[in-house]
Design a protein around this motif. Structure first.
Motif, PDB file in Angstrom:
ATOM      1  N   ASN A  67       0.612  -1.389   0.030  1.00 51.32           N
ATOM      2  CA  ASN A  67      -0.096   0.202   0.046  1.00 51.32           C
ATOM      3  C   ASN A  67       0.831   1.304   0.138  1.00 51.32           C
ATOM      4  N   PRO A  68       0.412   2.425  -0.486  1.00 57.67           N
ATOM      5  CA  PRO A  68       1.294   3.609  -0.369  1.00 57.67           C
ATOM      6  C   PRO A  68       1.836   3.990   0.869  1.00 57.67           C
ATOM      7  N   GLY A  69       2.700   4.415   0.998  1.00 52.05           N
ATOM      8  CA  GLY A  69       3.352   4.693   2.449  1.00 52.05           C
ATOM      9  C   GLY A  69       4.952   4.566   2.393  1.00 52.05           C
ATOM     10  N   PRO A  70       5.821   4.650   3.318  1.00 53.45           N
ATOM     11  CA  PRO A  70       6.902   4.707   3.637  1.00 53.45           C
ATOM     12  C   PRO A  70       7.709   3.196   3.359  1.00 53.45           C
ATOM     13  N   GLN A  71       7.165   2.122   3.720  1.00 49.66           N
ATOM     14  CA  GLN A  71       7.567   0.875   3.350  1.00 49.66           C
ATOM     15  C   GLN A  71       7.605   0.537   1.935  1.00 49.66           C
ATOM     16  N   HIS A  72       6.488   0.885   1.040  1.00 53.32           N
ATOM     17  CA  HIS A  72       6.215   0.908  -0.305  1.00 53.32           C
ATOM     18  C   HIS A  72       7.500   1.649  -0.993  1.00 53.32           C
ATOM     19  N   ASP A  73       7.916   2.881  -0.391  1.00 54.18           N
ATOM     20  CA  ASP A  73       8.740   3.589  -1.148  1.00 54.18           C
ATOM     21  C   ASP A  73      10.205   3.039  -0.816  1.00 54.18           C
ATOM     22  N   VAL A  74      10.524   2.503   0.217  1.00 49.14           N
ATOM     23  CA  VAL A  74      11.819   1.812   0.641  1.00 49.14           C
ATOM     24  C   VAL A  74      11.807   0.646  -0.465  1.00 49.14           C
ATOM     25  N   LEU A  75      10.813  -0.043  -0.527  1.00 50.16           N
ATOM     26  CA  LEU A  75      11.093  -1.283  -1.356  1.00 50.16           C
ATOM     27  C   LEU A  75      11.137  -0.925  -3.039  1.00 50.16           C
ATOM     28  N   GLU A  76      10.290   0.083  -3.283  1.00 53.98           N
ATOM     29  CA  GLU A  76      10.359   0.368  -4.843  1.00 53.98           C
ATOM     30  C   GLU A  76      11.644   1.113  -5.212  1.00 53.98           C
ATOM     31  N   GLN A  77      12.434   1.566  -4.430  1.00 52.49           N
ATOM     32  CA  GLN A  77      13.713   2.028  -4.692  1.00 52.49           C
ATOM     33  C   GLN A  77      14.708   0.986  -5.029  1.00 52.49           C
ATOM     34  N   ILE A  78      14.372  -0.174  -4.611  1.00 51.66           N
ATOM     35  CA  ILE A  78      15.375  -1.327  -4.772  1.00 51.66           C
ATOM     36  C   ILE A  78      14.828  -2.322  -6.124  1.00 51.66           C
ATOM     37  N   ASN A  79      13.462  -2.516  -5.982  1.00 49.67           N
ATOM     38  CA  ASN A  79      12.695  -3.354  -6.675  1.00 49.67           C
ATOM     39  C   ASN A  79      11.587  -2.281  -7.336  1.00 49.67           C
ATOM     40  N   PRO A  80      11.516  -1.834  -8.588  1.00 46.02           N
ATOM     41  CA  PRO A  80      10.348  -1.099  -9.056  1.00 46.02           C
ATOM     42  C   PRO A  80       9.046  -1.752  -9.082  1.00 46.02           C
ATOM     43  N   LEU A  81       9.223  -3.283  -9.084  1.00 46.80           N
ATOM     44  CA  LEU A  81       7.965  -4.171  -9.228  1.00 46.80           C
ATOM     45  C   LEU A  81       7.339  -4.095  -7.740  1.00 46.80           C
ATOM     46  N   CYS A  82       8.214  -3.617  -6.783  1.00 46.67           N
ATOM     47  CA  CYS A  82       7.670  -3.542  -5.339  1.00 46.67           C
ATOM     48  C   CYS A  82       7.081  -4.866  -4.948  1.00 46.67           C
ATOM     49  N   GLN A  83       8.038  -6.016  -4.997  1.00 44.94           N
ATOM     50  CA  GLN A  83       7.409  -7.316  -4.414  1.00 44.94           C
ATOM     51  C   GLN A  83       8.471  -7.989  -3.652  1.00 44.94           C
ATOM     52  N   VAL A  84       8.005  -9.012  -2.717  1.00 46.07           N
ATOM     53  CA  VAL A  84       8.776  -9.587  -1.795  1.00 46.07           C
ATOM     54  C   VAL A  84       8.989 -11.022  -2.259  1.00 46.07           C
ATOM     55  N   PRO A  85       9.841 -11.831  -2.335  1.00 47.16           N
ATOM     56  CA  PRO A  85      11.063 -11.405  -1.613  1.00 47.16           C
ATOM     57  C   PRO A  85      11.932 -10.425  -2.730  1.00 47.16           C
ATOM     58  N   THR A  86      12.715  -9.632  -2.130  1.00 49.26           N
ATOM     59  CA  THR A  86      13.733  -8.785  -2.848  1.00 49.26           C
ATOM     60  C   THR A  86      14.825  -8.998  -2.249  1.00 49.26           C
ATOM     61  N   LEU A  87      15.995  -9.568  -2.690  1.00 49.82           N
ATOM     62  CA  LEU A  87      17.469 -10.006  -2.472  1.00 49.82           C
ATOM     63  C   LEU A  87      18.510  -9.019  -2.823  1.00 49.82           C
ATOM     64  N   ARG A  88      19.079  -8.250  -1.962  1.00 51.27           N
ATOM     65  CA  ARG A  88      20.222  -7.623  -2.667  1.00 51.27           C
ATOM     66  C   ARG A  88      21.473  -8.353  -2.125  1.00 51.27           C
ATOM     67  N   LEU A  89      22.210  -8.607  -3.362  1.00 56.34           N
ATOM     68  CA  LEU A  89      23.369  -9.245  -3.210  1.00 56.34           C
ATOM     69  C   LEU A  89      24.537  -8.238  -2.880  1.00 56.34           C
ATOM     70  N   ASP A  90      25.609  -9.204  -2.617  1.00 56.53           N
ATOM     71  CA  ASP A  90      27.014  -8.471  -1.880  1.00 56.53           C
ATOM     72  C   ASP A  90      27.349  -7.541  -2.810  1.00 56.53           C
ATOM     73  N   ASP A  91      27.204  -7.676  -4.111  1.00 57.86           N
ATOM     74  CA  ASP A  91      27.775  -6.559  -5.032  1.00 57.86           C
ATOM     75  C   ASP A  91      26.896  -5.480  -5.324  1.00 57.86           C
ATOM     76  N   GLY A  92      25.529  -5.709  -4.535  1.00 57.00           N
ATOM     77  CA  GLY A  92      24.621  -4.614  -4.738  1.00 57.00           C
ATOM     78  C   GLY A  92      23.644  -4.927  -5.974  1.00 57.00           C
ATOM     79  N   SER A  93      23.615  -5.799  -6.600  1.00 54.18           N
ATOM     80  CA  SER A  93      22.725  -6.143  -7.728  1.00 54.18           C
ATOM     81  C   SER A  93      21.417  -6.899  -7.114  1.00 54.18           C
TER      82      SER A  93
END
Length: 210
Positions: free
Chosen positions: A36-62
């Motif tokens: 839903n719209p809000g700060p948690q949505h914004d945090v995830l969207e910056q990393i994954n524009p699809l805004c889905q979980v799981p989203t895994l950030r790897l050691d190299d930043g990808s």
């Protein structure tokens, strides 16, 4: 260290269990409310524009998404968590891994947010998805072996089994209608190395409810 963005008990729990099985350390970031719209949505969207979980950030930043893709990534360095290549069990592992995300996952997408896809008949869409999901689980029950999903050895497929048993239509239904799946989930839930991650995702509650 890997960073996993998710919500306790959601689809990200499968990736948490898989990473724990492989003894791969990770940092978990709870983004509850991301859908839903809000700060948690914004945090995830910056990393994954699809805004889905799981989203895994790897050691190299990808970024890696999709639980099946995460499973395949884990198997690159931990091949013992799947049956040996060239065996019939390996083929079944591959089939069920893709089958789960291709068939079962969409029933949650449409049933959890029916108004997004059928604004004129959301309740009908929700009920149809839930009924169809039950038939999928009954088919899956016939493919499983025991004591783990594919026999005597634990695989990453078991991470799915122990988690989905807590989702709709809930543990009591699984016990009555998919007894093999339910028994396998109970067996997985007893593994000592998984107790912390299962507890943090409220997955042991389901076992006690049976």
């Amino acid at each position: 260290m890997l960073t996993l963005y998710g919500v306790p008990g959601w689809g990200s729990a499968i990736s948490e269990v898989m990473l724990t099985m492989a003894e791969i350390p990770y940092h978990f970031v709870d983004v509850n409310g991301f859908d839903n719209p809000g700060p948690q949505h914004d945090v995830l969207e910056q990393i994954n524009p699809l805004c889905q979980v799981p989203t895994l950030r790897l050691d190299d930043g990808s970024v890696m998404t999709e639980s099946a893709a995460i499973a395949l990534m884990i198997l690159d360095t931990h091949p013992h968590l799947a049956p040996p290549i060239g065996t019939s069990q390996r083929a079944l592992f591959q089939r069920l891994l893709v089958w789960l995300v291709a068939n079962v996952y969409p029933t949650f997408t449409y049933a959890d947010y029916p108004e997004r896809f059928a604004s004129d008949a959301p309740e009908q869409l929700k009920n149809s998805c839930i009924a169809y999901r039950k038939t999928l689980y009954q088919w899956l029950d016939q493919q499983l072996v025991g004591p783990y999903a594919l026999g005597d050895n634990v695989t990453l497929l078991d991470a799915y089994i122990v988690v989905i048993r807590t989702w709709g239509p809930r543990p009591a239904w699984f016990t009555e209608n998919t007894p093999r799946l339910s028994a396998i989930a109970d067996h997985i839930a007893q593994r000592e190395e998984l107790q912390t991650v299962l507890r943090s995702n409220d997955l042991l509650t389901a076992q006690n409810a049976n």
